[in-house]
Motif scaffolding. Structure first.
Motif, PDB file in Angstrom:
ATOM      1  N   GLN A  21       0.786  -1.127  -0.004  1.00 33.48           N
ATOM      2  CA  GLN A  21       0.098   0.007  -0.243  1.00 33.48           C
ATOM      3  C   GLN A  21       0.895   1.235  -0.069  1.00 33.48           C
ATOM      4  OE1 GLN A  21      -2.201   0.827   3.562  1.00 33.48           O
ATOM      5  NE2 GLN A  21      -3.776   2.023   2.453  1.00 33.48           N
ATOM      6  N   ILE A  22       0.983   1.983  -1.288  1.00 32.63           N
ATOM      7  CA  ILE A  22       1.969   3.120  -1.239  1.00 32.63           C
ATOM      8  C   ILE A  22       1.067   4.277  -1.563  1.00 32.63           C
ATOM      9  CG2 ILE A  22       3.845   4.036  -2.407  1.00 32.63           C
ATOM     10  CD1 ILE A  22       5.089   1.358  -2.727  1.00 32.63           C
ATOM     11  N   GLU A  23       0.945   5.533  -1.128  1.00 33.80           N
ATOM     12  CA  GLU A  23       0.413   6.449  -1.766  1.00 33.80           C
ATOM     13  C   GLU A  23       1.394   7.735  -2.076  1.00 33.80           C
ATOM     14  OE1 GLU A  23      -3.153   9.136   0.229  1.00 33.80           O
ATOM     15  OE2 GLU A  23      -1.085   9.756   1.396  1.00 33.80           O
ATOM     16  N   TYR A  24       1.477   7.615  -3.546  1.00 30.37           N
ATOM     17  CA  TYR A  24       2.472   8.542  -4.354  1.00 30.37           C
ATOM     18  C   TYR A  24       2.002   9.627  -4.638  1.00 30.37           C
ATOM     19  CZ  TYR A  24       4.267   3.949  -5.844  1.00 30.37           C
ATOM     20  OH  TYR A  24       4.914   2.633  -5.906  1.00 30.37           O
ATOM     21  N   THR A  25       0.787  10.320  -3.993  1.00 26.67           N
ATOM     22  CA  THR A  25       0.445  11.706  -4.288  1.00 26.67           C
ATOM     23  C   THR A  25       1.487  12.400  -3.574  1.00 26.67           C
ATOM     24  OG1 THR A  25      -1.629  10.907  -4.293  1.00 26.67           O
ATOM     25  CG2 THR A  25      -1.617  13.221  -3.959  1.00 26.67           C
ATOM     26  N   ASN A  26       1.868  13.578  -4.282  1.00 25.43           N
ATOM     27  CA  ASN A  26       2.697  14.638  -3.588  1.00 25.43           C
ATOM     28  C   ASN A  26       1.529  15.572  -3.180  1.00 25.43           C
ATOM     29  OD1 ASN A  26       4.024  16.932  -3.035  1.00 25.43           O
ATOM     30  ND2 ASN A  26       5.700  16.190  -4.413  1.00 25.43           N
ATOM     31  N   TRP A  27       1.282  15.569  -1.730  1.00 23.14           N
ATOM     32  CA  TRP A  27       0.416  16.589  -1.208  1.00 23.14           C
ATOM     33  C   TRP A  27       0.983  18.137  -1.578  1.00 23.14           C
ATOM     34  CZ3 TRP A  27      -4.223  15.030  -1.302  1.00 23.14           C
ATOM     35  CH2 TRP A  27      -4.410  13.600  -1.047  1.00 23.14           C
ATOM     36  N   ASP A  28       2.089  18.436  -1.280  1.00 31.24           N
ATOM     37  CA  ASP A  28       2.530  19.805  -1.502  1.00 31.24           C
ATOM     38  C   ASP A  28       2.278  20.339  -2.881  1.00 31.24           C
ATOM     39  OD1 ASP A  28       3.710  19.841   1.038  1.00 31.24           O
ATOM     40  OD2 ASP A  28       5.709  19.265   0.452  1.00 31.24           O
ATOM     41  N   ARG A  29       2.373  19.522  -3.784  1.00 31.29           N
ATOM     42  CA  ARG A  29       1.875  19.699  -5.212  1.00 31.29           C
ATOM     43  C   ARG A  29       0.366  19.971  -5.245  1.00 31.29           C
ATOM     44  NH1 ARG A  29       3.712  16.082  -9.936  1.00 31.29           N
ATOM     45  NH2 ARG A  29       2.543  17.742 -11.106  1.00 31.29           N
ATOM     46  N   VAL A  30      -0.225  19.137  -4.424  1.00 34.17           N
ATOM     47  CA  VAL A  30      -2.013  19.459  -4.614  1.00 34.17           C
ATOM     48  C   VAL A  30      -2.206  20.677  -4.078  1.00 34.17           C
ATOM     49  CG1 VAL A  30      -3.980  18.362  -3.728  1.00 34.17           C
ATOM     50  CG2 VAL A  30      -2.293  16.876  -4.538  1.00 34.17           C
ATOM     51  N   THR A  31      -1.670  20.960  -2.707  1.00 31.88           N
ATOM     52  CA  THR A  31      -1.966  22.366  -2.515  1.00 31.88           C
ATOM     53  C   THR A  31      -1.444  23.368  -3.151  1.00 31.88           C
ATOM     54  OG1 THR A  31      -1.625  21.272  -0.170  1.00 31.88           O
ATOM     55  CG2 THR A  31      -1.336  23.901  -0.112  1.00 31.88           C
ATOM     56  N   ALA A  32      -0.346  23.373  -3.704  1.00 33.97           N
ATOM     57  CA  ALA A  32       0.344  24.476  -4.642  1.00 33.97           C
ATOM     58  C   ALA A  32      -0.849  24.457  -5.752  1.00 33.97           C
ATOM     59  CB  ALA A  32       1.602  24.219  -5.264  1.00 33.97           C
ATOM     60  N   PHE A  33      -1.305  23.444  -6.208  1.00 33.03           N
ATOM     61  CA  PHE A  33      -2.546  23.333  -7.434  1.00 33.03           C
ATOM     62  C   PHE A  33      -3.590  24.149  -7.018  1.00 33.03           C
ATOM     63  CE2 PHE A  33      -5.854  20.936  -9.853  1.00 33.03           C
ATOM     64  CZ  PHE A  33      -5.613  21.703 -10.981  1.00 33.03           C
ATOM     65  N   GLY A  34      -4.123  23.792  -5.835  1.00 35.48           N
ATOM     66  CA  GLY A  34      -5.102  24.472  -5.207  1.00 35.48           C
ATOM     67  C   GLY A  34      -5.040  25.951  -4.876  1.00 35.48           C
ATOM     68  N   LYS A  35      -3.917  26.460  -4.596  1.00 33.38           N
ATOM     69  CA  LYS A  35      -3.603  28.022  -4.683  1.00 33.38           C
ATOM     70  C   LYS A  35      -3.693  28.702  -6.005  1.00 33.38           C
ATOM     71  CE  LYS A  35      -0.598  27.681  -0.365  1.00 33.38           C
ATOM     72  NZ  LYS A  35       0.654  27.618   0.067  1.00 33.38           N
ATOM     73  N   ARG A  36      -3.050  27.812  -6.826  1.00 38.01           N
ATOM     74  CA  ARG A  36      -3.200  28.331  -8.377  1.00 38.01           C
ATOM     75  C   ARG A  36      -4.642  28.600  -8.610  1.00 38.01           C
ATOM     76  NH1 ARG A  36      -0.439  25.157 -13.370  1.00 38.01           N
ATOM     77  NH2 ARG A  36      -0.939  26.645 -14.757  1.00 38.01           N
ATOM     78  N   LEU A  37      -5.500  27.362  -8.471  1.00 37.69           N
ATOM     79  CA  LEU A  37      -6.780  27.659  -8.707  1.00 37.69           C
ATOM     80  C   LEU A  37      -7.628  28.677  -8.194  1.00 37.69           C
ATOM     81  CD1 LEU A  37      -7.928  23.714  -8.579  1.00 37.69           C
ATOM     82  CD2 LEU A  37      -7.403  25.329 -10.531  1.00 37.69           C
ATOM     83  N   THR A  38      -7.420  28.999  -6.794  1.00 36.92           N
ATOM     84  CA  THR A  38      -7.925  30.159  -6.090  1.00 36.92           C
ATOM     85  C   THR A  38      -7.699  31.513  -6.875  1.00 36.92           C
ATOM     86  OG1 THR A  38      -6.142  30.387  -4.488  1.00 36.92           O
ATOM     87  CG2 THR A  38      -7.989  28.726  -3.860  1.00 36.92           C
ATOM     88  N   GLU A  39      -6.555  31.704  -7.674  1.00 30.63           N
ATOM     89  CA  GLU A  39      -6.275  32.717  -8.424  1.00 30.63           C
ATOM     90  C   GLU A  39      -6.580  32.863  -9.709  1.00 30.63           C
ATOM     91  OE1 GLU A  39      -1.883  32.288  -7.730  1.00 30.63           O
ATOM     92  OE2 GLU A  39      -2.066  32.744  -5.820  1.00 30.63           O
ATOM     93  N   LEU A  40      -7.271  32.077 -10.326  1.00 29.40           N
ATOM     94  CA  LEU A  40      -7.756  31.969 -11.554  1.00 29.40           C
ATOM     95  C   LEU A  40      -8.634  33.023 -11.720  1.00 29.40           C
ATOM     96  CD1 LEU A  40      -8.575  28.132 -12.773  1.00 29.40           C
ATOM     97  CD2 LEU A  40      -6.956  29.792 -13.719  1.00 29.40           C
TER      98      LEU A  40
END
Length: 175
Positions: free
Chosen positions: A156-175
């Motif tokens: 069981q391996i979680e490969y998701t990079n949560w820092d990238r997810v958060t950075a993407f979220g910030k980018r979306l809030t700025e759209l």
């Protein structure tokens, strides 16, 4: 007046929904409204929103047909608003395949549809052999063997990079 964002998702094993929930937290931290809903359950008017985000997972090399159907059905409205798309797949665990222009599934997806979102991202998913049924576990182990990934059925391996997810979220809030 606050912008209103709609986030639709298609998730097979729950990792895409988990990523959507993290993005929702980012929106909340930036005092922005976000409605989160499964794409199969959505039946409202998308023009009531300022932005639309679609998150979709991959199974056996393809995104869920309902994602493609939704995009094709709403293309005119999507083209008139700020949009984002993100894909969740295990191939993105590899550094050379974790960007929209290098991930084969994202490249293939955009060759099959006539839509160009404002922002595109790709995230690695989660590998959880114990969660899969016999057929899926066998097929995913074979795919992992072919791509030199882990094949131990207890992995069981979680490969998701949560820092990238958060950075993407910030980018979306700025759209």
């Amino acid at each position: 007046m606050k912008q209103k964002t709609l986030m639709l998702y298609s998730s097979v094993d729950g990792q895409t929904l988990k990523i959507c929930n993290q993005l929702k937290e980012v929106f909340k931290q930036h005092d922005q409204d976000l409605d989160l809903q499964a794409i199969d359950d959505f039946d409202k008017d998308i023009t009531k929103y300022d932005k639309l985000v679609i998150g979709a997972s991959i199974r056996y090399g393809v995104h869920n047909k309902s994602v493609i159907d939704f995009i094709n059905h709403h293309k005119t409205q999507l083209d008139a608003m700020k949009t984002a798309f993100f894909s969740v797949n295990l191939v993105a665990r590899k550094p050379e395949k974790n960007a929209p222009d290098t991930n084969p599934y994202v490249i293939k997806f955009f060759k099959t549809i006539d839509w160009k979102p404002t922002v595109v991202e790709v995230f690695a998913g989660k590998l959880d052999y114990k969660k899969y049924g016999f057929f899926d576990r066998t097929m995913i182990r074979f795919i992992m063997w072919m791509t030199k990934g882990p094949t131990d059925p207890s992995v069981q391996i979680e490969y998701t990079n949560w820092d990238r997810v958060t950075a993407f979220g910030k980018r979306l809030t700025e759209l």
